[in-house]
Design a protein around this motif. Structure first.
Motif, short mmCIF file in Angstrom:
data_model
loop_
_atom_site.label_atom_id
_atom_site.label_comp_id
_atom_site.label_asym_id
_atom_site.label_seq_id
_atom_site.Cartn_x
_atom_site.Cartn_y
_atom_site.Cartn_z
N VAL A 57 0.85 -1.18 0.00
CA VAL A 57 0.00 0.00 0.00
C VAL A 57 0.89 1.23 0.00
N TYR A 58 0.65 2.13 -0.97
CA TYR A 58 1.40 3.38 -1.08
C TYR A 58 0.59 4.49 -0.41
N PHE A 59 1.27 5.29 0.41
CA PHE A 59 0.59 6.35 1.14
C PHE A 59 1.09 7.75 0.78
N GLY A 60 2.12 7.84 -0.05
CA GLY A 60 2.67 9.15 -0.35
C GLY A 60 3.44 9.70 0.85
N THR A 61 3.61 11.02 0.91
CA THR A 61 4.31 11.64 2.03
C THR A 61 3.50 11.46 3.32
N TYR A 62 4.20 11.01 4.37
CA TYR A 62 3.51 10.75 5.62
C TYR A 62 3.08 12.03 6.31
N LYS A 63 1.79 12.13 6.57
CA LYS A 63 1.21 13.22 7.35
C LYS A 63 0.26 12.58 8.36
N PRO A 64 0.51 12.75 9.65
CA PRO A 64 -0.26 12.03 10.67
C PRO A 64 -1.78 12.14 10.51
N SER A 65 -2.30 13.34 10.28
CA SER A 65 -3.76 13.49 10.17
C SER A 65 -4.29 12.79 8.93
N LEU A 74 -5.13 -11.50 -4.79
CA LEU A 74 -4.04 -10.60 -4.44
C LEU A 74 -3.00 -10.51 -5.56
N SER A 75 -2.87 -11.59 -6.32
CA SER A 75 -1.89 -11.59 -7.40
C SER A 75 -2.34 -10.79 -8.60
N SER A 76 -3.59 -10.33 -8.59
CA SER A 76 -4.12 -9.62 -9.76
C SER A 76 -3.77 -8.13 -9.74
N PHE A 77 -3.22 -7.62 -8.63
CA PHE A 77 -2.80 -6.22 -8.60
C PHE A 77 -1.48 -6.10 -7.86
N ASN A 78 -0.71 -5.06 -8.25
CA ASN A 78 0.63 -4.88 -7.69
C ASN A 78 0.60 -4.16 -6.34
N TYR A 79 -0.21 -3.12 -6.27
CA TYR A 79 -0.28 -2.35 -5.03
C TYR A 79 -1.53 -1.51 -5.01
N ILE A 80 -1.83 -0.98 -3.83
CA ILE A 80 -2.95 -0.05 -3.65
C ILE A 80 -2.35 1.32 -3.38
N ASP A 81 -2.82 2.30 -4.09
CA ASP A 81 -2.34 3.68 -3.91
C ASP A 81 -3.39 4.47 -3.13
N LEU A 82 -3.04 4.84 -1.90
CA LEU A 82 -3.97 5.60 -1.05
C LEU A 82 -3.44 7.01 -0.79
N SER A 83 -2.58 7.50 -1.68
CA SER A 83 -2.07 8.85 -1.48
C SER A 83 -3.21 9.87 -1.47
N GLN A 84 -4.29 9.53 -2.18
CA GLN A 84 -5.52 10.31 -2.11
C GLN A 84 -6.63 9.38 -1.60
N PRO A 85 -6.85 9.36 -0.31
CA PRO A 85 -7.76 8.36 0.28
C PRO A 85 -9.19 8.42 -0.24
N THR A 86 -9.62 9.57 -0.73
CA THR A 86 -10.97 9.66 -1.29
C THR A 86 -11.05 9.04 -2.68
N ASN A 87 -9.90 8.75 -3.27
CA ASN A 87 -9.86 8.17 -4.61
C ASN A 87 -8.79 7.09 -4.67
N PRO A 88 -8.98 5.96 -3.98
CA PRO A 88 -7.97 4.89 -3.99
C PRO A 88 -7.79 4.30 -5.38
N VAL A 89 -6.56 3.92 -5.68
CA VAL A 89 -6.22 3.38 -7.00
C VAL A 89 -5.57 2.01 -6.82
N LEU A 90 -6.02 1.05 -7.64
CA LEU A 90 -5.42 -0.27 -7.66
C LEU A 90 -4.56 -0.38 -8.92
N GLU A 91 -3.28 -0.62 -8.72
CA GLU A 91 -2.38 -0.83 -9.86
C GLU A 91 -2.47 -2.30 -10.25
N MET A 92 -3.17 -2.55 -11.34
CA MET A 92 -3.46 -3.93 -11.73
C MET A 92 -2.23 -4.60 -12.33
#
Length: 270
Positions: free
Chosen positions: A210-218, A239-257
């Protein structure tokens, strides 16, 4: 013929004052001599008492260790800057506490003396390992405050933490205490924290990377909540169908297939 000169009252007073001053001077000299003898005798007596066996630490058996759970009592005692035998009056509790805090993984040490019977009581607050971390090729642990400790200072049979942390090579891990608290409270199981790239915090979770981008506590709290809502993913996607989950923008999560390569044989047939 003898001539006698009468002594006036003023001369008589002067003579009397001289005698009184000499008397006072002798008294002060006597008092100083007595004080010197008293202080010398008292000091010698105290030194003699201090050297008696009843007032000495003759072995580590006269030292009580309290509060230790991970470190053995022998390990702590071997780190004490004490040479036996040593007078209990020569022991410096603060110096011992500082020495222990610098040499073994403890955050706080309290040292108290008991005069009779002569003994020391040492209370320690250990640094508890919460994550595995390697620095300069040396295995070690991080505590909840971000203090790194080499693994060799702990007993070999210590239960190692389940969490692994990959730290930056040229700087300390910033905001670790806050990050660890949030990670430990996550509803999704987290096994690794990769903080090597300041612009992208990567966690290894039960859902994968899971990718979170720059860490900001809030923001991170919101990201973890979103991750928790995605826990049903394995039921719908392998689980093997995607590489990672991108939550850098939590309102718009992205699955890297993970797109499998095309079958060349099927292309040939077609």
């Amino acid at each position: 013929m003898t001539l006698e000169f009468p002594i006036s009252d003023g001369e008589a007073d002067y003579v009397a004052r001289r005698k009184q001053l000499r008397k006072q001077r002798r008294l002060r000299i006597f008092q100083r001599i007595w004080q010197l003898v008293f202080i010398t005798g008292l000091t010698g007596g105290m030194l003699w008492v201090a050297m008696l066996p009843e007032w000495q630490l003759r072995s580590s058996n006269q030292i009580d260790i309290e509060g230790n759970k991970l470190l053995s009592k022998d390990t702590i005692k071997k780190s004490l800057p004490i040479q036996y035998p040593q007078s209990i009056f020569q022991i410096q509790p603060q110096a011992i506490a500082s020495q222990l805090e610098a040499s073994i993984p403890v955050s706080k040490v309290s040292v108290s003396r008991t005069i009779f019977p002569s003994k020391l009581t040492i209370q320690v607050q250990e640094r508890l390992p919460v994550a595995n971390s390697t620095r300069n090729g040396q295995q070690g642990f991080l505590d909840a405050e971000g203090i790194w400790m080499p693994a060799k200072v702990y007993p070999s049979n210590i239960t190692k933490p389940n969490l692994v942390v990959l730290e930056p090579t040229n700087r300390p891990l910033s905001q670790w205490s806050t990050l660890y608290r949030q990670v430990s409270q996550s509803q999704v199981k987290i096994s690794q924290v990769d903080a090597r790239d300041e612009s992208n915090l990567i966690l290894t979770t039960e859902l994968g990377f899971v990718y979170f981008g720059t860490y900001k506590p809030s923001l991170f709290s919101t990201q973890l909540e979103t991750l928790d809502r995605l826990r049903a993913l394995p039921e719908k996607l392998k689980l093997s169908s995607f590489n990672y989950i991108d939550l850098s923008q939590p309102t718009n999560p992205v699955l890297e297939m993970n797109i499998p390569p095309k079958d060349k044989s099927s292309e040939t047939k077609s």
